[in-house]
Design a protein around this motif. Structure first.
Motif, PDB file in Angstrom:
ATOM      1  N   LEU A  96      30.578  18.496  41.212  1.00  0.00           N
ATOM      2  CA  LEU A  96      31.399  18.255  42.395  1.00  0.00           C
ATOM      3  C   LEU A  96      32.750  17.691  42.007  1.00  0.00           C
ATOM      4  CD1 LEU A  96      31.765  18.184  45.426  1.00  0.00           C
ATOM      5  CD2 LEU A  96      30.664  15.923  45.455  1.00  0.00           C
ATOM      6  N   GLN A  97      32.756  16.768  41.048  1.00  0.00           N
ATOM      7  CA  GLN A  97      34.015  16.194  40.582  1.00  0.00           C
ATOM      8  C   GLN A  97      34.891  17.257  39.943  1.00  0.00           C
ATOM      9  OE1 GLN A  97      32.154  13.043  38.219  1.00  0.00           O
ATOM     10  NE2 GLN A  97      33.363  11.568  39.362  1.00  0.00           N
ATOM     11  N   VAL A  98      34.263  18.145  39.155  1.00  0.00           N
ATOM     12  CA  VAL A  98      35.017  19.237  38.519  1.00  0.00           C
ATOM     13  C   VAL A  98      35.633  20.135  39.584  1.00  0.00           C
ATOM     14  CG1 VAL A  98      34.840  21.296  37.089  1.00  0.00           C
ATOM     15  CG2 VAL A  98      33.650  19.210  36.418  1.00  0.00           C
ATOM     16  N   LYS A  99      34.828  20.490  40.588  1.00  0.00           N
ATOM     17  CA  LYS A  99      35.317  21.357  41.667  1.00  0.00           C
ATOM     18  C   LYS A  99      36.483  20.706  42.402  1.00  0.00           C
ATOM     19  CE  LYS A  99      33.830  23.864  45.798  1.00  0.00           C
ATOM     20  NZ  LYS A  99      32.686  24.165  46.691  1.00  0.00           N
ATOM     21  N   ASN A 100      36.330  19.423  42.738  1.00  0.00           N
ATOM     22  CA  ASN A 100      37.394  18.709  43.430  1.00  0.00           C
ATOM     23  C   ASN A 100      38.662  18.651  42.599  1.00  0.00           C
ATOM     24  OD1 ASN A 100      35.951  18.196  45.738  1.00  0.00           O
ATOM     25  ND2 ASN A 100      35.241  16.181  45.072  1.00  0.00           N
ATOM     26  N   PHE A 101      38.485  18.430  41.295  1.00  0.00           N
ATOM     27  CA  PHE A 101      39.650  18.330  40.420  1.00  0.00           C
ATOM     28  C   PHE A 101      40.385  19.662  40.315  1.00  0.00           C
ATOM     29  CE2 PHE A 101      41.336  19.067  36.141  1.00  0.00           C
ATOM     30  CZ  PHE A 101      42.403  18.198  36.191  1.00  0.00           C
TER      31      PHE A 101
ATOM     32  N   GLU B  45      33.068  12.647  26.398  1.00  0.00           N
ATOM     33  CA  GLU B  45      33.089  12.156  27.768  1.00  0.00           C
ATOM     34  C   GLU B  45      34.437  12.511  28.377  1.00  0.00           C
ATOM     35  OE1 GLU B  45      31.432  10.609  31.063  1.00  0.00           O
ATOM     36  OE2 GLU B  45      30.412  10.439  29.117  1.00  0.00           O
ATOM     37  N   GLU B  46      34.427  13.330  29.437  1.00  0.00           N
ATOM     38  CA  GLU B  46      35.676  13.734  30.079  1.00  0.00           C
ATOM     39  C   GLU B  46      35.980  12.817  31.265  1.00  0.00           C
ATOM     40  OE1 GLU B  46      36.742  17.914  30.755  1.00  0.00           O
ATOM     41  OE2 GLU B  46      34.756  18.380  29.930  1.00  0.00           O
ATOM     42  N   SER B  47      37.247  12.502  31.424  1.00  0.00           N
ATOM     43  CA  SER B  47      37.670  11.713  32.579  1.00  0.00           C
ATOM     44  C   SER B  47      39.131  11.989  32.858  1.00  0.00           C
ATOM     45  CB  SER B  47      37.440  10.218  32.336  1.00  0.00           C
ATOM     46  OG  SER B  47      38.208   9.771  31.233  1.00  0.00           O
ATOM     47  N   PHE B  48      39.589  11.536  34.029  1.00  0.00           N
ATOM     48  CA  PHE B  48      40.974  11.719  34.424  1.00  0.00           C
ATOM     49  C   PHE B  48      41.555  10.370  34.789  1.00  0.00           C
ATOM     50  CE2 PHE B  48      38.699  15.594  35.279  1.00  0.00           C
ATOM     51  CZ  PHE B  48      39.490  16.549  34.660  1.00  0.00           C
ATOM     52  N   PHE B  49      42.672  10.047  34.169  1.00  0.00           N
ATOM     53  CA  PHE B  49      43.328   8.778  34.447  1.00  0.00           C
ATOM     54  C   PHE B  49      44.822   9.014  34.579  1.00  0.00           C
ATOM     55  CE2 PHE B  49      45.599   4.979  32.911  1.00  0.00           C
ATOM     56  CZ  PHE B  49      45.161   4.067  33.858  1.00  0.00           C
ATOM     57  N   SER B  50      45.376   8.619  35.720  1.00  0.00           N
ATOM     58  CA  SER B  50      46.800   8.826  35.973  1.00  0.00           C
ATOM     59  C   SER B  50      47.126  10.317  35.828  1.00  0.00           C
ATOM     60  CB  SER B  50      47.627   7.959  35.018  1.00  0.00           C
ATOM     61  OG  SER B  50      48.999   8.066  35.269  1.00  0.00           O
ATOM     62  N   ILE B  51      48.006  10.672  34.922  1.00  0.00           N
ATOM     63  CA  ILE B  51      48.406  12.074  34.740  1.00  0.00           C
ATOM     64  C   ILE B  51      47.663  12.733  33.585  1.00  0.00           C
ATOM     65  CG2 ILE B  51      50.687  11.633  35.692  1.00  0.00           C
ATOM     66  CD1 ILE B  51      51.798  11.666  32.841  1.00  0.00           C
ATOM     67  N   TYR B  52      46.635  12.066  33.055  1.00  0.00           N
ATOM     68  CA  TYR B  52      45.999  12.533  31.830  1.00  0.00           C
ATOM     69  C   TYR B  52      44.570  13.036  32.032  1.00  0.00           C
ATOM     70  CZ  TYR B  52      49.886  10.018  29.711  1.00  0.00           C
ATOM     71  OH  TYR B  52      51.134   9.583  29.376  1.00  0.00           O
ATOM     72  N   HIS B  53      44.234  14.050  31.243  1.00  0.00           N
ATOM     73  CA  HIS B  53      42.864  14.525  31.097  1.00  0.00           C
ATOM     74  C   HIS B  53      42.393  14.011  29.744  1.00  0.00           C
ATOM     75  CE1 HIS B  53      39.966  18.230  31.390  1.00  0.00           C
ATOM     76  NE2 HIS B  53      39.336  17.118  31.046  1.00  0.00           N
TER      77      HIS B  53
ATOM     78  N   PHE C 164      41.109  12.410  22.326  1.00  0.00           N
ATOM     79  CA  PHE C 164      42.494  12.753  22.650  1.00  0.00           C
ATOM     80  C   PHE C 164      42.665  12.852  24.160  1.00  0.00           C
ATOM     81  CE2 PHE C 164      40.205  16.677  22.639  1.00  0.00           C
ATOM     82  CZ  PHE C 164      40.834  17.519  23.540  1.00  0.00           C
ATOM     83  N   LYS C 165      43.910  12.974  24.584  1.00  0.00           N
ATOM     84  CA  LYS C 165      44.221  13.197  25.992  1.00  0.00           C
ATOM     85  C   LYS C 165      45.459  14.078  26.070  1.00  0.00           C
ATOM     86  CE  LYS C 165      47.217   9.159  26.700  1.00  0.00           C
ATOM     87  NZ  LYS C 165      47.383   7.851  27.375  1.00  0.00           N
ATOM     88  N   PHE C 166      45.662  14.711  27.238  1.00  0.00           N
ATOM     89  CA  PHE C 166      46.877  15.509  27.450  1.00  0.00           C
ATOM     90  C   PHE C 166      47.253  15.462  28.923  1.00  0.00           C
ATOM     91  CE2 PHE C 166      43.359  18.442  28.037  1.00  0.00           C
ATOM     92  CZ  PHE C 166      43.722  19.183  29.153  1.00  0.00           C
ATOM     93  N   ILE C 167      48.497  15.761  29.206  1.00  0.00           N
ATOM     94  CA  ILE C 167      48.989  15.815  30.586  1.00  0.00           C
ATOM     95  C   ILE C 167      48.473  17.094  31.231  1.00  0.00           C
ATOM     96  CG2 ILE C 167      51.030  15.941  32.052  1.00  0.00           C
ATOM     97  CD1 ILE C 167      52.509  14.324  29.924  1.00  0.00           C
ATOM     98  N   TYR C 168      47.733  16.978  32.331  1.00  0.00           N
ATOM     99  CA  TYR C 168      47.030  18.140  32.867  1.00  0.00           C
ATOM    100  C   TYR C 168      47.740  18.837  34.020  1.00  0.00           C
ATOM    101  CZ  TYR C 168      45.354  15.081  36.660  1.00  0.00           C
ATOM    102  OH  TYR C 168      45.271  14.232  37.734  1.00  0.00           O
ATOM    103  N   ASN C 169      48.758  18.240  34.598  1.00  0.00           N
ATOM    104  CA  ASN C 169      49.422  18.847  35.746  1.00  0.00           C
ATOM    105  C   ASN C 169      50.768  19.427  35.329  1.00  0.00           C
ATOM    106  OD1 ASN C 169      51.534  18.166  38.192  1.00  0.00           O
ATOM    107  ND2 ASN C 169      49.640  19.116  38.889  1.00  0.00           N
ATOM    108  N   LYS C 170      51.063  20.642  35.755  1.00  0.00           N
ATOM    109  CA  LYS C 170      52.277  21.327  35.311  1.00  0.00           C
ATOM    110  C   LYS C 170      53.550  20.632  35.781  1.00  0.00           C
ATOM    111  CE  LYS C 170      50.223  25.915  34.806  1.00  0.00           C
ATOM    112  NZ  LYS C 170      50.230  27.327  35.263  1.00  0.00           N
ATOM    113  N   SER C 171      53.539  20.074  36.966  1.00  0.00           N
ATOM    114  CA  SER C 171      54.723  19.360  37.444  1.00  0.00           C
ATOM    115  C   SER C 171      54.981  18.119  36.610  1.00  0.00           C
ATOM    116  CB  SER C 171      54.551  18.975  38.915  1.00  0.00           C
ATOM    117  OG  SER C 171      54.452  20.111  39.730  1.00  0.00           O
TER     118      SER C 171
END
Length: 235
Positions: free
Chosen positions: A4-9, A37-45, A88-95
């Motif tokens: 559900l979290q994946v779908k929402n994201f 362990e995957e998570s989303f924080f601020s602008i990062y995946h 690692f982490k990366f910026i996940y949103n194109k904007s």
């Protein structure tokens, strides 16, 4: 993260309000991603290796890229980190990514598309040298707070990793500001690549001041264009 979290994201939720086309997603399917362990924080995946014990502070790596090569860069780094159990982490949103590589972003953050967290200094050096073989032909904005490895899109600096604080702790217990405005090596550490040709080409004008010598004013389509001829004066 559950389904559900994946779908929402991916398809948009009240929190993210994003569409699938607005997200940056690795295009590879790698089996042992289950070790992370995957998570989303601020602008990062974030992808944090489940067995990793991240240090409070240490050497970390930033990968820069452009709007033309970001997907290839991400896929290369993603594959390397997942297969080698590296967090690692990366910026996940194109904007947010576009803002990251633009001149409008803070000089402290420009170009930091991917951040890699080595477990120690030896691990850090191994990652840098391995990734250089994979990324040496890619370009990206200069990361002003870091040192560039050779003439690549790979940058590094010593700083806080697993902590919310803005200070480093010296071996004697002293607290030292984690200065992110420019690259610096704390007094209790050593530059990691002093014994090899790892640095970018020297700027021949770093110790010089540039003064205008002549000024020409041209008018073009109703606008005045100023052109300078300069001379270099030794500082």
């Amino acid at each position: 993260m559950d389904k559900l979290q994946v779908k929402n994201f991916l398809y948009g939720s009240k929190k993210h309000k994003l569409k699938l086309t607005e997200n940056i997603i690795p295009s590879l399917n790698i089996k042992n991603v289950a070790n992370f362990e995957e998570s989303f924080f601020s602008i990062y995946h974030l992808y944090i290796y489940k067995k990793a014990i991240l240090p409070r502070q240490g050497w970390k790596i930033h990968i820069s890229c452009t709007k033309f090569n970001y997907q290839k860069v991400l896929d290369i780094v993603y594959k390397y980190c997942i297969e080698n159990n590296i967090s690692f982490k990366f910026i996940y949103n194109k904007s947010e990514f576009s803002y990251c590589i633009s001149g409008e972003n803070s000089p402290l953050q420009v170009g930091k598309f991917i951040t890699i967290y080595p477990s120690d200094k030896s691990h850090f050096k191994n990652i840098i040298q391995s990734l250089y073989k994979l990324l040496e032909n890619f370009k990206g904005p200069y990361v002003l707070s870091d040192k560039r490895y050779k003439n690549s899109n790979i940058y590094y600096r010593y700083g806080v990793i697993e902590s919310d604080s803005d200070y480093l702790i010296a071996p004697n217990g002293d607290k030292i500001l984690d200065n992110r405005r420019f690259y610096s090596v704390p007094s209790f550490e050593e530059e990691p690549f002093t014994n090899e040709n790892s640095f970018e080409l020297v700027n021949n004008y770093i110790d010089k001041i540039i003064f205008p010598k002549k000024l020409f004013i041209n008018r073009h389509q109703g606008m005045y264009i100023f052109q300078y001829i300069t001379e270099k004066v030794q500082f």
